[in-house]
Write a protein that holds these residues in place. Structure first.
Motif, PDB file in Angstrom:
ATOM      1  N   SER A 128      -1.246  -3.095   1.866  1.00  0.00           N
ATOM      2  CA  SER A 128      -0.797  -2.265   0.754  1.00  0.00           C
ATOM      3  C   SER A 128      -0.756  -3.094  -0.522  1.00  0.00           C
ATOM      4  O   SER A 128      -0.635  -4.315  -0.444  1.00  0.00           O
ATOM      5  N   PRO A 129      -0.858  -2.509  -1.725  1.00  0.00           N
ATOM      6  CA  PRO A 129      -0.943  -1.071  -1.975  1.00  0.00           C
ATOM      7  C   PRO A 129      -2.258  -0.480  -1.473  1.00  0.00           C
ATOM      8  O   PRO A 129      -3.253  -1.182  -1.373  1.00  0.00           O
ATOM      9  N   TYR A 130      -2.216   0.818  -1.175  1.00  0.00           N
ATOM     10  CA  TYR A 130      -3.439   1.474  -0.694  1.00  0.00           C
ATOM     11  C   TYR A 130      -3.516   2.922  -1.156  1.00  0.00           C
ATOM     12  O   TYR A 130      -2.524   3.512  -1.569  1.00  0.00           O
ATOM     13  N   ASN A 135      -2.581   8.257   4.282  1.00  0.00           N
ATOM     14  CA  ASN A 135      -1.449   8.780   5.075  1.00  0.00           C
ATOM     15  C   ASN A 135      -1.744  10.181   5.604  1.00  0.00           C
ATOM     16  O   ASN A 135      -1.441  10.499   6.746  1.00  0.00           O
ATOM     17  N   SER A 145       0.662   5.248   9.932  1.00  0.00           N
ATOM     18  CA  SER A 145       0.256   4.099   9.142  1.00  0.00           C
ATOM     19  C   SER A 145       1.296   2.997   9.275  1.00  0.00           C
ATOM     20  O   SER A 145       2.493   3.250   9.437  1.00  0.00           O
ATOM     21  N   ALA A 147       2.001  -0.055   6.961  1.00  0.00           N
ATOM     22  CA  ALA A 147       1.638  -0.759   5.723  1.00  0.00           C
ATOM     23  C   ALA A 147       2.050  -2.224   5.815  1.00  0.00           C
ATOM     24  O   ALA A 147       3.126  -2.544   6.315  1.00  0.00           O
ATOM     25  N   GLY A 362       2.431   2.853  -2.647  1.00  0.00           N
ATOM     26  CA  GLY A 362       3.247   2.001  -1.788  1.00  0.00           C
ATOM     27  C   GLY A 362       3.585   0.647  -2.411  1.00  0.00           C
ATOM     28  O   GLY A 362       3.907  -0.303  -1.688  1.00  0.00           O
ATOM     29  N   ARG A 363       3.495   0.506  -3.732  1.00  0.00           N
ATOM     30  CA  ARG A 363       3.869  -0.752  -4.384  1.00  0.00           C
ATOM     31  C   ARG A 363       4.578  -0.453  -5.705  1.00  0.00           C
ATOM     32  O   ARG A 363       3.941  -0.433  -6.769  1.00  0.00           O
TER      33      ARG A 363
END
Lengths: 394, 394
Positions: A128-130, A135, A145, A147, A362-363
């Motif tokens: 991550s980030p992705y 998801n 997932s 991460a 996700g960040r």
């Protein structure tokens, strides 16, 4: 409940992104489209290469019967052969048509690979980030997932990846050049990932697959090459599209390639073809399969994106933004000067600058700028970027 | 296991169909394509209407920027408006662009509707025999099929449908004109089905949806009209494609329409658009969306299919086959003269005649003949059909 419980929760969760999107539209209506600087979408600003039009013209005039009819679910054999020959140029394996499934873009390709391999509850490890759609794609097939944060320059954290792998792990999914960071994994990183997966496949007594999502493979800068995951690891898949390098995202054309040396290749390929059919894709659009067969070596003018990247990086750097200069794709992922990335992105919006908060990938503490836009958009937005960072850094 | 347990079992189950398909290919290689009479696939033999080529030509020359770019996930607003206007001609509701999602054919359309509404374990009642892909589509979203046999002329058995509906029922799925039977439900049947679902929705305190899969709507004979399910029942969806009436199955273009008067329409539409995105379709192919906008009133020359139907019905009838003459689509579903439909279909294969056993559609004792073929195929196959029935009827 009119929609399923899951879909209801998805609609609710996506509502703040929708709110931002709607707020952007309100601003465009109020201030004029030309006065709103929209960096929120990875929708390429460039038109497809000129050759695309000529090829399409020839395809329309071609009167061979059955051009728009069903073909094998994996796609036209000619097209798959052309893709295989293209892959043979930079991979040490020998690809043939039965290693390629033509798909509805990389989204379709990733879904057929995931559906082929995932049992309910199995995990896919993702640095991550992705890209957030992953998801949903995992959930489509009852996968989960896992991460794993990358380092401060977004390079792979092998210790963290090794710790995340368990007997529940079915695959590792990477995306290079990366959305949202623009990071391109080095050959050394990819080799090391292959070695780590070889060890862990042995440890858990089953293959842990490597899936590489590569729609930005051709979009790199400063002479950077995207290393082949096929060369690094046998138990591997590549999913990709022509959406970005040929500027054809609306046409939904891409492919999934399976490593010819993967164990149980025939069954895996049969599964991929079956999944392409039963997910309701059936086959990739016929006319686009034929078009891309002759365009595998082509791409849009990358100097345009490089110019954008450099203008944006220079401009943001000189007013105090902190970021890792991206080696590929058309995204920049700077730190936000305050912890709350959503608040920062809202402040940019007040300047009519539309971006996406890092939380969406996700960040938190970062934000994404998609620079696949007209260069004037960057030029005119830079003063606004400067005013906003000054406001928070005073 | 290289593929998931489910996909492994799907591959195994589909292996006898595959065997038949491969046996067909062996015969084509051995006896020559022209000497094998392939009635096994619903792949239209006709080319798209001539206007399609002209429209495609104009689309290729049109230099408007962004023609191949992402558009809203539901599709181009212009296209959806055109589809809505078309639907307004034969439905009493007023459709607008926000009642239409452009999709990857009817397969894509049905998957987005099912994903939108189905909670795991919920059931969909389906009159049988039916298109086998439905089972996969339901399974994609953890739904279950509840087959209900139709009468001997394939008309709806309302008593059986009522008995099959329970609190687990989420929807009823019909397909008219029907694959594999060619049956077109009458206006009276559709009205009665609407009334039955109104009653049962009240009884179970929740809407039971009606989904109608209508890719063969324009392909009817003898002046038969396909009645509107929208007029018969508010809680309804239509899924369809241009695969059959415009002979474009390889291009993957269709749409899902939701009844504008359905309860909670906004949330349902939001769910459909979200599902179109997250299932990896993203949007229907851009160029085909634009093409069909101007072709909504068009279709291939239906007299061709009518001629085929009549030749086939006359020929089979005169040598003793027993069937209900189909009112639409391009399938005939005769009884097999022996109970074992698989054995009968194998006997036809010995005559180089390729068909599909009724078991494949949930109705043993029948077989399906797809007559979307060259008329000479029918002419040359009739003697073989006669020899085989004589063998079993001696």
């Amino acid at each position: 409940m009119p929609v399923s419980k899951k879909i209801e929760s998805f609609i609710e969760r996506s509502s703040w992104i929708r709110k931002m999107f709607e707020e952007g539209n309100v601003r465009k209506a109020k201030f004029g489209v030309e006065n709103v600087f929209d960096f929120s979408l990875g929708n390429p600003n460039l038109e497809p290469p000129i050759r695309f039009k000529q090829i399409l013209r020839d395809l329309v005039e071609d009167s061979t019967p059955g051009k728009h009819a069903y073909m094998p679910n994996a796609g036209f054999v000619d097209t798959r052969e052309a893709v295989a020959n293209y892959l043979n140029k930079y991979n040490r394996q020998t690809f043939g048509p039965d290693d390629i499934v033509m798909t509805m873009g990389a989204g379709g390709a990733l879904n057929i690979v995931l559906k082929t391999i995932l049992n309910p509850g199995e995990e896919v490890v993702i640095p991550s980030p992705y890209f957030v759609e992953y998801n949903f794609y995992l959930d489509n097939h009852q996968g989960l997932s896992r991460a794993v944060a990358t380092g401060s320059d977004f390079s792979l954290d092998f210790k963290a990846i090794a710790e995340a792998i368990s007997e529940k792990t079915r695959a590792v999914l990477i995306n290079s050049p990366n959305n949202p960071t623009g990071k391109v994994y080095t050959e050394e990183e990819v080799e090391r990932l292959g070695a780590l997966l070889t060890d862990n496949s042995r440890k858990f007594g089953k293959p842990i697959y490597l899936i590489s999502d590569e729609p930005y493979r051709k979009i790199t800068y400063d002479g950077i090459n995207v290393p082949s995951i096929f060369n690094a690891y046998n138990e591997s898949f590549v999913v990709t599209s022509f959406s970005k390098d040929l500027s054809l995202p609306g046409e939904r054309i891409g492919y999934a390639a399976v490593n010819p040396e993967i164990r149980d290749k025939d069954m895996i390929f049969a599964g991929m073809v079956l999944c392409n059919r039963i997910l309701g894709y059936v086959n990739a659009p016929a006319i686009m399969q034929r078009a891309i067969s002759s365009l595998l070596e082509d791409s849009v003018d990358l100097s345009f994106y490089k110019k954008n990247r450099d203008m944006l990086c220079d401009g943001l750097s000189s007013c105090g933004y902190n970021f890792t200069k991206p080696g590929g794709a058309f995204y920049l992922f700077p730190r936000t000067p305050i912890e709350d990335d959503v608040a920062f992105v809202s402040a940019l919006q007040e300047e009519n600058i539309l971006t996406v908060p890092g939380s969406g990938f996700g960040r938190p503490g970062y934000f994404r700028i998609a620079y696949c836009v007209d260069d004037r958009t960057i030029e005119h937005a830079l003063p606004g970027f400067e005013r906003v960072i000054k406001k928070f850094k005073k």
